[in-house]
Design an enzyme around this catalytic site. Sequence first.
Site, mmCIF file in Angstrom:
data_model
loop_
_atom_site.group_PDB
_atom_site.id
_atom_site.type_symbol
_atom_site.label_atom_id
_atom_site.label_comp_id
_atom_site.label_asym_id
_atom_site.label_seq_id
_atom_site.Cartn_x
_atom_site.Cartn_y
_atom_site.Cartn_z
ATOM 1 N N CYS A 23 -10.557 -2.650 -4.734
ATOM 2 C CA CYS A 23 -9.634 -3.721 -5.132
ATOM 3 C C CYS A 23 -10.385 -4.927 -5.664
ATOM 4 O O CYS A 23 -9.955 -5.558 -6.634
ATOM 5 C CB CYS A 23 -8.746 -4.115 -3.960
ATOM 6 S SG CYS A 23 -7.517 -2.854 -3.552
ATOM 7 N N CYS A 51 -4.071 0.740 -2.630
ATOM 8 C CA CYS A 51 -3.936 -0.496 -1.858
ATOM 9 C C CYS A 51 -2.898 -1.427 -2.492
ATOM 10 O O CYS A 51 -2.618 -1.356 -3.688
ATOM 11 C CB CYS A 51 -5.271 -1.220 -1.793
ATOM 12 S SG CYS A 51 -6.573 -0.281 -0.977
ATOM 13 N N GLU A 102 -3.125 -4.498 -3.287
ATOM 14 C CA GLU A 102 -3.672 -5.341 -4.343
ATOM 15 C C GLU A 102 -3.619 -4.632 -5.695
ATOM 16 O O GLU A 102 -3.243 -5.221 -6.708
ATOM 17 C CB GLU A 102 -5.131 -5.720 -4.042
ATOM 18 C CG GLU A 102 -5.302 -6.521 -2.774
ATOM 19 C CD GLU A 102 -5.608 -5.662 -1.544
ATOM 20 O OE1 GLU A 102 -4.945 -4.624 -1.336
ATOM 21 O OE2 GLU A 102 -6.516 -6.058 -0.783
ATOM 22 N N ASN A 139 0.818 -1.200 0.000
ATOM 23 C CA ASN A 139 0.000 0.000 0.000
ATOM 24 C C ASN A 139 0.859 1.259 0.000
ATOM 25 O O ASN A 139 1.947 1.294 0.570
ATOM 26 C CB ASN A 139 -1.008 0.003 1.159
ATOM 27 C CG ASN A 139 -0.405 -0.141 2.531
ATOM 28 O OD1 ASN A 139 0.493 -0.949 2.750
ATOM 29 N ND2 ASN A 139 -0.911 0.617 3.486
ATOM 30 N N ILE A 140 0.350 2.282 -0.683
ATOM 31 C CA ILE A 140 1.033 3.572 -0.803
ATOM 32 C C ILE A 140 0.036 4.650 -0.411
ATOM 33 O O ILE A 140 -0.908 4.920 -1.149
ATOM 34 C CB ILE A 140 1.538 3.809 -2.241
ATOM 35 C CG1 ILE A 140 2.448 2.665 -2.689
ATOM 36 C CG2 ILE A 140 2.256 5.156 -2.330
ATOM 37 C CD1 ILE A 140 2.761 2.680 -4.172
ATOM 38 N N GLU A 141 0.227 5.225 0.776
ATOM 39 C CA GLU A 141 -0.701 6.230 1.279
ATOM 40 C C GLU A 141 -0.379 7.612 0.737
ATOM 41 O O GLU A 141 0.725 7.872 0.250
ATOM 42 C CB GLU A 141 -0.673 6.265 2.806
ATOM 43 C CG GLU A 141 -1.251 5.041 3.438
ATOM 44 C CD GLU A 141 -1.296 5.105 4.950
ATOM 45 O OE1 GLU A 141 -1.894 4.195 5.533
ATOM 46 O OE2 GLU A 141 -0.734 6.040 5.568
#
Length: 132
Positions: A92, A56, A58, A45-47
């Site tokens: 996702c 997310c 996925e 995940n990359i916020e």
Amino acid sequence: MNNSRDQELLATARSAREFAYAPYSRFKVGAALLLEDERVVCGANIENISFGLTVCAERVAVGAAVLCGCTAFERLALFSDSEEPVVPCGACRQVLAEFAPELGIVSQGLKGKVSEFNLGYLLPSPRQGILR
């Protein structure tokens, strides 16, 4: 879950989790996506401070697969910071269903509990009403 392939995928997802960028939630998730040709691609995940722009694990893995020229998926493994295994969010689920509507998913949380899901169960009729 006791097959060695799932165990390998979960270990890969656990490793991918270490690369998550989660400074706001501090909730890291790793994904390992088994492609039809037996390759495995990862995602984490990359916020973003604008939380709606967060990606997310996925969907990062799906993007990596498409960039590798593969749109046929066999299995997805998730490893998360939660005590209980997680399931993909709605966005996702829809993205995964574009390529593999009956995808098998295995998920593990920090306490070691493992759960298995089928995407078709989590998102029935993913194309109903869309462009048809």
